[in-house]
Write a protein that holds these residues in place. Structure first.
Motif, PDB file in Angstrom:
ATOM      1  N   ALA A 458       0.854  -1.194   0.000  1.00 40.39           N
ATOM      2  CA  ALA A 458       0.000   0.000   0.000  1.00 40.39           C
ATOM      3  C   ALA A 458       0.885   1.238   0.000  1.00 40.39           C
ATOM      4  N   ALA A 459       0.331   2.354  -0.483  1.00 44.97           N
ATOM      5  CA  ALA A 459       1.068   3.625  -0.512  1.00 44.97           C
ATOM      6  C   ALA A 459       0.141   4.748  -0.102  1.00 44.97           C
ATOM      7  N   LEU A 460       0.700   5.717   0.613  1.00 49.48           N
ATOM      8  CA  LEU A 460      -0.052   6.905   1.019  1.00 49.48           C
ATOM      9  C   LEU A 460       0.721   8.123   0.539  1.00 49.48           C
ATOM     10  N   MET A 461       0.073   8.971  -0.251  1.00 51.27           N
ATOM     11  CA  MET A 461       0.717  10.167  -0.788  1.00 51.27           C
ATOM     12  C   MET A 461       0.120  11.408  -0.141  1.00 51.27           C
ATOM     13  N   ALA A 462       0.993  12.275   0.416  1.00 52.58           N
ATOM     14  CA  ALA A 462       0.588  13.521   1.069  1.00 52.58           C
ATOM     15  C   ALA A 462       1.181  14.700   0.306  1.00 52.58           C
ATOM     16  N   PRO A 463       0.575  15.873   0.393  1.00 53.73           N
ATOM     17  CA  PRO A 463       1.025  16.997  -0.437  1.00 53.73           C
ATOM     18  C   PRO A 463       2.316  17.661   0.011  1.00 53.73           C
ATOM     19  N   THR A 464       2.695  17.543   1.286  1.00 50.50           N
ATOM     20  CA  THR A 464       3.906  18.204   1.775  1.00 50.50           C
ATOM     21  C   THR A 464       4.759  17.224   2.564  1.00 50.50           C
ATOM     22  N   GLY A 465       6.027  17.553   2.653  1.00 48.91           N
ATOM     23  CA  GLY A 465       6.939  16.707   3.395  1.00 48.91           C
ATOM     24  C   GLY A 465       6.586  16.598   4.859  1.00 48.91           C
ATOM     25  N   ILE A 466       6.174  17.722   5.463  1.00 47.84           N
ATOM     26  CA  ILE A 466       5.866  17.698   6.891  1.00 47.84           C
ATOM     27  C   ILE A 466       4.617  16.866   7.164  1.00 47.84           C
ATOM     28  N   LEU A 467       3.635  16.924   6.254  1.00 45.99           N
ATOM     29  CA  LEU A 467       2.431  16.127   6.441  1.00 45.99           C
ATOM     30  C   LEU A 467       2.744  14.638   6.238  1.00 45.99           C
ATOM     31  N   ALA A 468       3.602  14.329   5.261  1.00 45.51           N
ATOM     32  CA  ALA A 468       4.010  12.939   5.050  1.00 45.51           C
ATOM     33  C   ALA A 468       4.752  12.417   6.281  1.00 45.51           C
ATOM     34  N   GLN A 470       4.385  13.448   9.358  1.00 51.67           N
ATOM     35  CA  GLN A 470       3.393  13.244  10.424  1.00 51.67           C
ATOM     36  C   GLN A 470       2.692  11.891  10.253  1.00 51.67           C
ATOM     37  N   HIS A 471       2.278  11.608   9.025  1.00 48.78           N
ATOM     38  CA  HIS A 471       1.621  10.320   8.766  1.00 48.78           C
ATOM     39  C   HIS A 471       2.562   9.156   9.063  1.00 48.78           C
ATOM     40  N   TYR A 472       3.817   9.304   8.682  1.00 46.48           N
ATOM     41  CA  TYR A 472       4.792   8.244   8.911  1.00 46.48           C
ATOM     42  C   TYR A 472       4.932   7.923  10.397  1.00 46.48           C
ATOM     43  N   GLN A 473       5.066   8.969  11.212  1.00 47.98           N
ATOM     44  CA  GLN A 473       5.210   8.758  12.651  1.00 47.98           C
ATOM     45  C   GLN A 473       3.954   8.104  13.232  1.00 47.98           C
ATOM     46  N   THR A 474       2.787   8.569  12.800  1.00 50.97           N
ATOM     47  CA  THR A 474       1.521   8.008  13.301  1.00 50.97           C
ATOM     48  C   THR A 474       1.377   6.536  12.917  1.00 50.97           C
ATOM     49  N   ILE A 475       1.629   6.243  11.640  1.00 43.21           N
ATOM     50  CA  ILE A 475       1.438   4.873  11.146  1.00 43.21           C
ATOM     51  C   ILE A 475       2.473   3.927  11.747  1.00 43.21           C
ATOM     52  N   ARG A 476       3.706   4.397  11.888  1.00 38.60           N
ATOM     53  CA  ARG A 476       4.738   3.553  12.489  1.00 38.60           C
ATOM     54  C   ARG A 476       4.374   3.179  13.924  1.00 38.60           C
ATOM     55  N   ASN A 477       3.831   4.156  14.677  1.00 38.40           N
ATOM     56  CA  ASN A 477       3.415   3.884  16.056  1.00 38.40           C
ATOM     57  C   ASN A 477       2.254   2.901  16.111  1.00 38.40           C
ATOM     58  N   LEU A 478       1.373   2.970  15.109  1.00 38.94           N
ATOM     59  CA  LEU A 478       0.193   2.104  15.116  1.00 38.94           C
ATOM     60  C   LEU A 478       0.500   0.674  14.683  1.00 38.94           C
ATOM     61  N   LEU A 479       1.432   0.504  13.754  1.00 39.12           N
ATOM     62  CA  LEU A 479       1.615  -0.804  13.127  1.00 39.12           C
ATOM     63  C   LEU A 479       2.901  -1.543  13.510  1.00 39.12           C
ATOM     64  N   THR A 480       3.893  -0.829  14.037  1.00 39.14           N
ATOM     65  CA  THR A 480       5.194  -1.491  14.234  1.00 39.14           C
ATOM     66  C   THR A 480       5.605  -1.611  15.698  1.00 39.14           C
ATOM     67  N   ILE A 481       4.772  -1.160  16.619  1.00 37.42           N
ATOM     68  CA  ILE A 481       5.137  -1.223  18.038  1.00 37.42           C
ATOM     69  C   ILE A 481       4.326  -2.323  18.724  1.00 37.42           C
ATOM     70  N   SER A 482       5.018  -3.199  19.426  1.00 35.46           N
ATOM     71  CA  SER A 482       4.370  -4.319  20.119  1.00 35.46           C
ATOM     72  C   SER A 482       3.975  -3.922  21.535  1.00 35.46           C
ATOM     73  N   THR A 483       2.927  -4.571  22.028  1.00 33.19           N
ATOM     74  CA  THR A 483       2.550  -4.479  23.439  1.00 33.19           C
ATOM     75  C   THR A 483       2.432  -5.901  23.971  1.00 33.19           C
ATOM     76  N   GLU A 484       2.230  -6.018  25.272  1.00 33.07           N
ATOM     77  CA  GLU A 484       2.114  -7.354  25.857  1.00 33.07           C
ATOM     78  C   GLU A 484       0.933  -8.119  25.270  1.00 33.07           C
ATOM     79  N   GLU A 485      -0.154  -7.370  24.980  1.00 35.86           N
ATOM     80  CA  GLU A 485      -1.370  -8.021  24.493  1.00 35.86           C
ATOM     81  C   GLU A 485      -1.405  -8.154  22.978  1.00 35.86           C
TER      82      GLU A 485
END
Length: 842
Positions: A458-468, A470-485
């Motif tokens: 999948a790919a996500l395209m944003a209009p500015t570098g800063i917005l891209a 922001q999305h990168y940090q949000t998505i990385r936190n949602l999909l690549t960080i493990s918890t105990e559960e």
């Protein structure tokens, strides 16, 4: 304004060197119609010129190549571009040569039933009002009914009384051929049977009066400008007409001249006035017509009386020879006039009922052709073969449970709609629209995860570098960080960011990961569509703030995969009427609910005399550790000297108002990397206050900002103001938004009051559509190709009717292949010009 002159002169030179083939910029010169308004405002271009020049860019692709140089010269004159006359002449090739038709003699008796003045009266040559020619309907009208109808293609100069000289002037109104003149509709009407007297006038109403000029004078204002004041009177009272820096009115408005005056009643220094009214000398013949009189758009050397007389002769002879593309059965079902009758009545109506019926016919035509076009685009998309992806309810439950917060009902509903779409065997084509802060990103991430679960990318395209980023940090936190559960969904290296700032070493690693299939989700800017970017199996594309990208850019990203599923997101709520017209080829998900616990922003109107109170509030908030935005309409003071500009105001604020605080500056003239650097510095709290133009309208996430001040608020649309307001209120603290109009007496301040009454972006979008028209929303779609002159996109009743009839028609004949629909098929083709990426979400 020098930079804008130099930029457009270079574009126009390139266009001329390429034979005026509309190839000077990507997407054609019509693409400039989308970027021009914001750029012009930042450069200080006069507000009155912006819509005029936009209309020239929007019409450019449908103007014959031999006439395009004239359009560019016109724009150059309006912008005072030096050396604009040096543009190369159009050279006609063998392929473009056309035989000119023989002169056609209009019927001799055409004008005998209506009194027409024999001698045109002098008219202010400097007054320029642009064309309302409906360029789509005139193409449709030109389809011949018989041999004589070929004359509709004849140059307008063959009409008696026009000739080459006046024909050259009519070109400035978009009139080249006889058919163009038929579709040059009046811009308003004067009903001489229902005129008001001066003592009946009320503040804020649009009026037409007949009056005698009592006096005309010009004064110097304190700011060095020239104020022209004409006093006119009837038997009941006096009224003042005002113009700024337009001394030429003094030469034309002579004492005791009788004129027809039209405009909006305002107040100035406690007296009723009309600013910049339209006026026209009248004589007894006009006064005693006792009928509805058309008032046409004008340009230099064209007078109202001459054009009215020419139109009368032309319409009487040629209207009966115009083709009607609607089948009789459909016309009867919709209760419409025939085109021939509608043309007669729209130009010279017998009464108000006949005028409304004619206007309804042309409004219907525009909306109906629009509906047929978007529905056909939707059919074409649904015929594409896509790859279905399914996930189990158990999978969805686990992924939702892993999120850091509970989804709203609107998010759950939108996620269900996306899940159903990607399970089908044709690609998704969905618009996800949600108010600022409604949680669109998390829904898009969940949708992409469903595709990734099956091994695709999948790919996500944003209009500015800063917005891209922001999305990168949000998505990385949602999909690549493990918890105990909940274990991580992806490895950290499987989610990557690609922008113009990405280093060569990282780029090589990303490209290899995409080709091998290891990288599952790529977030970035336009860098995603560059040639070296090759995906192993791209199956879902998400475009954020989709209106910032052109059709060709979105098509280029989709071409990286095999008919991938497409989700476009916008934070600008789209009014319901537009969902069924301009955006009618899209399935729409609506996020109309905010996450729990988010405090609504408190909004208030503050007048210029109360500005100090706003500054005190900013100082207090900064003292508590928060930050503030201050928005201005312009970058630098130019022609609009009374409008505050960001560059000058940043200096004043830093030196005089907040010398102990750090005041940053960002605007549209900065390079993208420079803008991103300023925004990152602001987010890192290196600035306490950020002065900006409209570049912060979209996507910037500064949770610590609690104050939004919008100077010159009356210059922005409600939807745009709402976007500004959405830049604050993203943290836990209560946020405030201050709207500062130019003055206390501005009529538009009543419009701003709606901002203080609701935080509902959908409600504001509807009000904006009603009051300002569809321009703000059409900017979010390649709308330069849609030419609506009679229809209103706020007319929900007519929109519903045309939608139902277009659906019924296409159910019966999807390709319009039946013999009875051939005229309509040609009409649709004329209304929807072909372009790169046609049928794409735009």
């Amino acid at each position: 304004m020098q930079k804008i002159r130099e930029k457009y002169f270079k574009i126009f030179q390139l266009e001329g060197s390429q034979g005026y083939e509309n190839r000077a910029v990507m997407g054609g010169l019509q693409a400039l119609g989308k970027t021009w308004p914001s750029e012009a405002r930042e450069q200080g271009v006069s507000e009155s010129l912006i819509p005029l020049i936009s209309s020239f860019f929007n019409r450019y692709p449908i103007i014959e190549p031999e006439n395009r140089r004239n359009v560019l010269l016109e724009i150059g004159d309006l912008l005072s571009i030096p050396n604009i006359k040096t543009l190369p002449a159009y050279v006609q090739t063998e392929n473009t040569a056309v035989l000119a038709p023989k002169p056609i003699k209009p019927a001799k008796e055409a004008g005998k039933n209506i009194p027409i003045p024999r001698t045109p009266a002098p008219q202010p040559e400097e007054q320029v009002v642009r064309s309302k020619v409906n360029t789509r309907l005139r193409e449709i009208a030109s389809k011949p009914m018989d041999d004589e109808a070929h004359g509709l293609e004849a140059p307008v100069s063959v009409i008696r009384g026009v000739g080459d000289k006046q024909g050259a002037h009519l070109v400035k109104l978009g009139v080249h051929k006889i058919k163009d003149l038929l579709y040059l509709f009046p811009r308003r009407y004067d009903d001489y049977s229902k005129l008001k007297t001066i003592n009946q006038l009320q503040y804020g109403e649009e009026v037409t009066i007949l009056a005698r000029v009592v006096s005309v004078d010009a004064f110097q204002t304190k700011k060095g400008k020239r104020l022209v004041e004409a006093v006119v009177s009837d038997t009941t009272g006096a009224l003042r007409l005002l113009w700024m820096n337009q001394d030429w009115h003094v030469r034309y408005l002579k004492k005791d001249l009788f004129i027809s005056v039209s405009g909006k009643i305002d107040t100035y220094l406690g007296r009723p006035v009309i600013w910049y009214p339209d006026y026209e000398p009248i004589d007894k013949q006009q006064l005693h017509t006792n009928r509805i009189v058309p008032v046409y758009p004008l340009t230099a050397k064209i007078t109202q009386r001459w054009l009215r007389r020419t139109q009368f002769n032309t319409v009487r002879y040629w209207a009966p020879r115009v083709n009607d593309f609607l089948p009789e059965q459909l016309r009867d079902e919709a209760q419409l006039l025939q085109t021939q009758d509608a043309l007669l009545q729209v130009h010279f109506p017998e009464n108000n009922e006949a005028l409304k019926a004619a206007q309804r016919r042309f409004a219907f035509d525009e909306l109906f052709l629009l509906q047929v076009g978007v529905l056909q685009q939707k059919q074409q998309w649904q015929q594409l073969v896509g790859h279905p992806y399914t996930v189990t309810d158990e999978w969805v439950t686990k992924r939702v449970a892993a999120l850091p917060y509970e989804l709203t009902n609107a998010q759950k509903r939108s996620l269900d709609e996306i899940r159903a779409d990607i399970a089908k065997d044709h690609p998704m084509n969905r618009l996800l629209q949600g108010d600022v802060g409604s949680g669109k990103t998390i829904v898009a991430v969940m949708g992409m995860a469903m595709v990734i679960e099956s091994g695709a990318q999948a790919a996500l395209m944003a209009p500015t570098g800063i917005l891209a980023e922001q999305h990168y940090q949000t998505i990385r936190n949602l999909l690549t960080i493990s918890t105990e559960e909940h274990p991580a969904f992806l490895e950290e290296g499987q989610v990557r960011l690609l922008t113009g700032d990405t280093g060569q070493a990282d780029r090589g690693e990303i490209f290899r990961g995409l080709e091998s299939g290891y990288v599952k989700l790529l977030i970035g800017t336009h860098a995603l569509i560059e040639d070296p970017v090759t995906f192993q199996n791209l199956q879902m594309v998400v475009v954020d703030e989709q209106h910032r990208f052109g059709v060709s850019q979105r098509a280029a990203l989709r071409s990286k995969g095999d008919n991938p599923h497409l989700l476009v997101m916008t934070a600008t709520p789209i009014p319901r009427s537009l969902q069924f017209t301009i955006f009618g080829d899209l399935d729409v998900s609506i996020m109309d609910e905010m996450p729990a616990g988010r405090l609504p922003v408190t909004t208030m109107i503050v007048y210029p005399t109360e500005r100090e109170r706003v500054y005190q509030t900013i100082r207090k908030q900064v003292g508590e550790g928060h930050q503030a935005f201050i928005i201005y309409p312009l970058v630098e003071a130019g022609e609009n000297e009374e409008i505050k500009a960001a560059v000058d105001e940043q200096v004043r604020l830093q030196e005089e108002v907040f010398p102990d605080l750090k005041v940053g500056l960002v605007h549209g003239r900065l390079k993208p990397t420079e803008k991103d650097a300023v925004m990152l510095a602001f987010r890192a709290k290196q600035f306490d206050i950020l002065v900006s133009t409209s570049v912060v309208e979209v996507g910037v996430d500064i949770p610590n900002a609690t104050i939004m001040v919008i100077e010159g608020a009356n210059h922005f649309g409600l939807s745009q103001l709402h976007q500004f307001r959405g830049r604050v209120g993203r943290g836990e603290a209560q946020s405030l938004c201050f709207l500062i109009p130019d003055n206390e007496n501005a009529v538009e301040n009543r419009r701003l009051q709606v901002m203080t009454e609701t935080n509902d972006g959908f409600r504001l979008a509807e009000v904006d559509l009603e009051e300002r028209g569809p321009g703000d929303f059409l900017g979010t779609r390649q709308a330069g190709t849609i030419d609506l002159k009679m229809a209103s996109l706020a007319d929900t009743v007519l929109i519903k009717q045309t939608r139902e009839l277009a659906t019924k028609l296409l159910d019966k004949d999807p390709d319009l292949s039946l013999e009875e629909h051939q005229d309509m098929k040609a009409a649709v083709a004329a209304f929807w010009p072909k372009a790169d990426g046609a049928g794409d979400v735009s």
